[in-house]
Design a protein around this motif. Structure first.
Motif, PDB file in Angstrom:
ATOM      1  N   PRO A  22      18.080  -2.391  32.787  1.00 43.93           N
ATOM      2  CA  PRO A  22      19.032  -2.632  31.773  1.00 43.93           C
ATOM      3  C   PRO A  22      20.557  -3.143  32.210  1.00 43.93           C
ATOM      4  N   MET A  48      14.335  -6.153  29.972  1.00 44.32           N
ATOM      5  CA  MET A  48      14.051  -4.823  29.177  1.00 44.32           C
ATOM      6  C   MET A  48      12.505  -4.786  29.105  1.00 44.32           C
ATOM      7  N   THR A  52      10.662  -1.082  29.857  1.00 42.86           N
ATOM      8  CA  THR A  52      10.189  -0.420  29.016  1.00 42.86           C
ATOM      9  C   THR A  52       8.814  -0.038  29.621  1.00 42.86           C
ATOM     10  N   VAL A  99      13.771   4.714  23.540  1.00 48.12           N
ATOM     11  CA  VAL A  99      15.253   3.802  23.586  1.00 48.12           C
ATOM     12  C   VAL A  99      14.694   2.634  24.315  1.00 48.12           C
ATOM     13  N   THR A 100      14.122   2.438  25.321  1.00 47.96           N
ATOM     14  CA  THR A 100      13.719   1.009  25.921  1.00 47.96           C
ATOM     15  C   THR A 100      12.842   0.212  25.249  1.00 47.96           C
ATOM     16  N   SER A 103      14.775  -1.052  22.286  1.00 50.55           N
ATOM     17  CA  SER A 103      15.789  -1.930  22.790  1.00 50.55           C
ATOM     18  C   SER A 103      15.025  -3.320  23.082  1.00 50.55           C
ATOM     19  N   THR A 131      21.993  -0.237  26.284  1.00 47.41           N
ATOM     20  CA  THR A 131      20.878   0.718  26.505  1.00 47.41           C
ATOM     21  C   THR A 131      21.044   1.430  27.722  1.00 47.41           C
ATOM     22  N   LEU A 254      19.702  -1.530  16.506  1.00 46.52           N
ATOM     23  CA  LEU A 254      19.745  -0.529  17.708  1.00 46.52           C
ATOM     24  C   LEU A 254      20.502   0.880  17.723  1.00 46.52           C
ATOM     25  N   THR A 259      19.360   4.537  19.285  1.00 51.53           N
ATOM     26  CA  THR A 259      20.691   4.867  20.294  1.00 51.53           C
ATOM     27  C   THR A 259      21.717   5.478  19.641  1.00 51.53           C
TER      28      THR A 259
END
Length: 646
Positions: A22, A48, A52, A99-100, A103, A131, A254, A259
């Motif tokens: 990120p 991204m 992930t 989160v990943t 995102s 991120t 997001l 986040t």
């Protein structure tokens, strides 16, 4: 100390990739020239996606294994050495993936939603940086490093909320979010000072092992909680969250899903051992008040995104209340389920907004597409979006067979246990949370019914079509993740693979609580259906109980007036005094300079000149010329005679 030997090098590489990609996205998006800004729409989602995948590998290898730790010296001051490190356990590994993953889906969705935006490079760059900052909070092993990333999250959210900075509303919203978060962060910073003063370390695991004094722990934990109040939009610092809806809808998804606002809840889970019973009582009460205010405020909102914003505030209140009740695992479970269904709800709302904006451009019709009072009957025109909205909305409402039912059941079960073993006022918190669960069904049903059912209003003449596949695919993935199966095999038991392994889970579950919870939300659904179509126009609720107005009138305006007064006092009196002092110094300096030149230097120069003249005069007596000797001798005799005669 690190545990590299207990983990494969592949694990370490994947962990580094999940964290670094990120940040690499942020750097490369700014490196791409403006001419090829469209390339960021491919580059950023790809990086991204890779992040992930790396996070998925980390989750697979870290799950139910000893925590991975890695530390290095950060900096030294005098005799004190500060370290920076990484700590990955079950909860942080799962949060890393959530989160990943969210995102990445937001990045993909943004390809369609932000197409044609003039600041596309900056948008994707800040998504990557946002991120990265959140991931730093997730894996940091000490409170000081968490605070650094905490501030970076605040900065990147400021940039994203104000992405359309040509809009005064967006610029104002980003500024308010930044300033209000700084208010809470000031408390966080004071808490860090207290932790260092009494614990002499910021490392979370080291603090956990220390015998800590309850007196300063209460003060330190409540100061840290101030930061949580600001970041997670708790009462009274929640007014920035509805205003943040001025940013692009993917940004809202997001920020509200996995986040920023959840960073505070995650921090509470990491540092839960620092909170004394007295501090936890404050946490529980704050969470209950926030949940109640957010739920009732959502009942009377007309902007589709503000309904979801107040809903997020309410759900965060439930998580915080669970933390205060001593059930961090229940709060974290709701954090994970909320990440998926709330992201899906925001992206579905963005799908509606995007589709109606496109239809408006084609038909040359103009109205506020976010005002749900102007919508209606979109179920036939946007069938896919309708299904996504219903699925994620059902999870939000806590209906059985959806993820939200499991996590809310976990919170209610924990609160029932807490109420049975604590003070009488604990039952008030439990009743408030139960009421919030009921009201959540009401405003969710109202939102879905108003938008998708009934007769069309302003959209009747528009030709509305579903958004492109690049926007629908992320919505489908998030909707699929909103069903119960991903969190527990039993749709009526939250005690699944996540709940039992993200903390020291307590067995709060009871069959009665589960059945009562299911009956309660079904009753709320029946009440919502019976009262469909009825308008609830309450200025008190629409204005968020006037907390924002109160803060503006009682805090912001007096502060601005005081600032204006001090500014004028500074300009007129302080600056005037300083300027007068400076002018006086200049005058005195000029006078002393003239005195030095005219008097002191004049006296010195005059004395020197006089000595020179006398020397020249006396030297002339010894010039070696007989004529001068005769002349001075005659002159002296004449002067003597005249003096004698007189």
């Amino acid at each position: 100390m690190d545990t590299l030997q207990a983990h494969s090098s592949f694990f370490v590489i994947c962990l580094g990739g999940a964290l670094a990609l990120p940040l690499l996205s942020f750097l490369l998006c700014f490196y791409v020239s403006e001419k090829y800004s469209w390339a960021t729409s491919v580059l950023a989602p790809f990086l991204m996606m890779a992040s992930t995948v790396c996070a998925a590998v980390v989750l697979y290898q870290a799950w139910n294994h000893p925590a991975f730790t890695w530390q290095r010296v950060w900096f030294s001051i005098a005799d004190h050495t500060f370290t920076a490190g990484i700590h990955v356990n079950n909860a942080s590994a799962l949060m890393l993936f959530v989160v990943t993953g969210v995102s990445f889906l937001v990045h993909v969705y943004s390809i369609g939603y932000m197409a044609g935006d003039t600041a596309l490079r900056r948008y994707f760059a800040m998504l990557g940086f946002f991120t990265f900052s959140m991931l730093g909070i997730v894996v940091s092993d000490n409170l000081l490093l968490i605070f650094v990333f905490w501030e970076l999250v605040g900065f990147s959210s400021y940039m994203l909320i104000g992405h359309w900075n040509e809009s005064p509303a967006a610029a104002e919203a980003s500024k308010r979010a930044f300033i209000i978060n700084r208010v809470g962060d000031a408390g966080f910073l004071i808490g860090l000072m207290l932790v260092w003063t009494h614990g002499h370390t910021f490392n979370i695991e080291a603090l956990r092992a220390l015998p800590l004094d309850p007196a300063w722990m209460t003060a330190a934990s409540l100061c840290i909680f101030c930061g949580v109040v600001g970041k997670s939009a708790q009462f009274p610092l929640f007014t920035w969250l509805p205003d943040a809806m001025e940013g692009p809808t993917p940004v809202s998804a997001l920020i509200h899903a996995a986040t920023m606002v959840t960073a505070g809840v995650f921090l509470l889970g990491r540092a839960h051992f620092l909170f004394t019973p007295a501090a936890l009582n404050v946490v529980a009460i704050t969470g209950a008040i926030t949940a109640l205010l957010g739920a009732f405020a959502a009942l009377s909102q007309h902007d589709i995104k503000k309904v979801l914003a107040y809903s997020t505030m309410s759900q965060l209140g439930l998580m915080v209340a669970a933390m205060g009740a001593g059930a961090p695992e229940a709060a974290l479970l709701h954090l994970f389920t909320h990440a998926f269904f709330k992201a899906c709800l925001f992206l579905s709302a963005g799908s509606i907004i995007h589709a109606l904006h496109q239809a408006q451009h084609q038909s040359h019709v103009n109205f506020d597409v976010q005002d749900i009072r102007l919508l209606g009957g979109l179920r036939k025109k946007l069938p896919f979006t309708f299904i996504m909205f219903v699925v994620s909305g059902s999870a939000l409402a806590g209906l059985p067979l959806f993820s939200g039912f499991l996590s809310k059941d976990a919170i209610l079960a924990a609160l029932v246990h807490w109420s049975n073993t604590g003070d009488a006022w604990h039952w008030v918190v439990l009743l408030v949370v139960a009421l919030v669960s009921f009201v959540t069904v009401l405003y969710t049903f109202r939102l879905v019914w108003t938008i998708f059912n009934g007769e069309e209003k302003s959209t009747a003449s528009l030709v509305v079509s579903e958004p492109p596949v690049v926007m629908r695919a992320p919505m489908a993935v998030l909707a699929l993740a909103s069903v119960w199966i991903w969190f527990s095999w039993n749709p009526f038991s939250f005690s699944g693979w996540i709940y039992n392994h993200i903390g020291a889970a307590k067995d709060f579950h009871g069959g009665f609580v589960s059945m009562a919870s299911a009956a309660w939300v079904l009753l709320a659904l029946a009440v919502a259906y019976a009262s469909r179509g009825r308008k609830l126009d309450s200025r008190l609720l629409a204005q968020g109980f006037y907390v924002d107005l109160f803060s503006r009138k009682a805090i912001e305006q007096p502060t601005l007036q005081l600032a204006d007064l001090t500014h004028r006092a500074d300009k007129k009196w302080i600056d005037g005094f300083l300027h007068a002092t400076a002018y006086a110094q200049v005058i005195v300096a000029n006078l002393t300079g003239w005195f030095d030149r005219a008097i002191v230097d004049g006296f010195v120069d005059g004395a020197a000149g006089l000595a020179k003249s006398i020397g020249s005069f006396t030297r002339s007596f010894q010039g070696g010329k007989i004529q001068l000797y005769i002349f001075w001798a005659a002159f002296a005799i004449i002067i003597f005679i005249i003096w004698t005669l007189l």
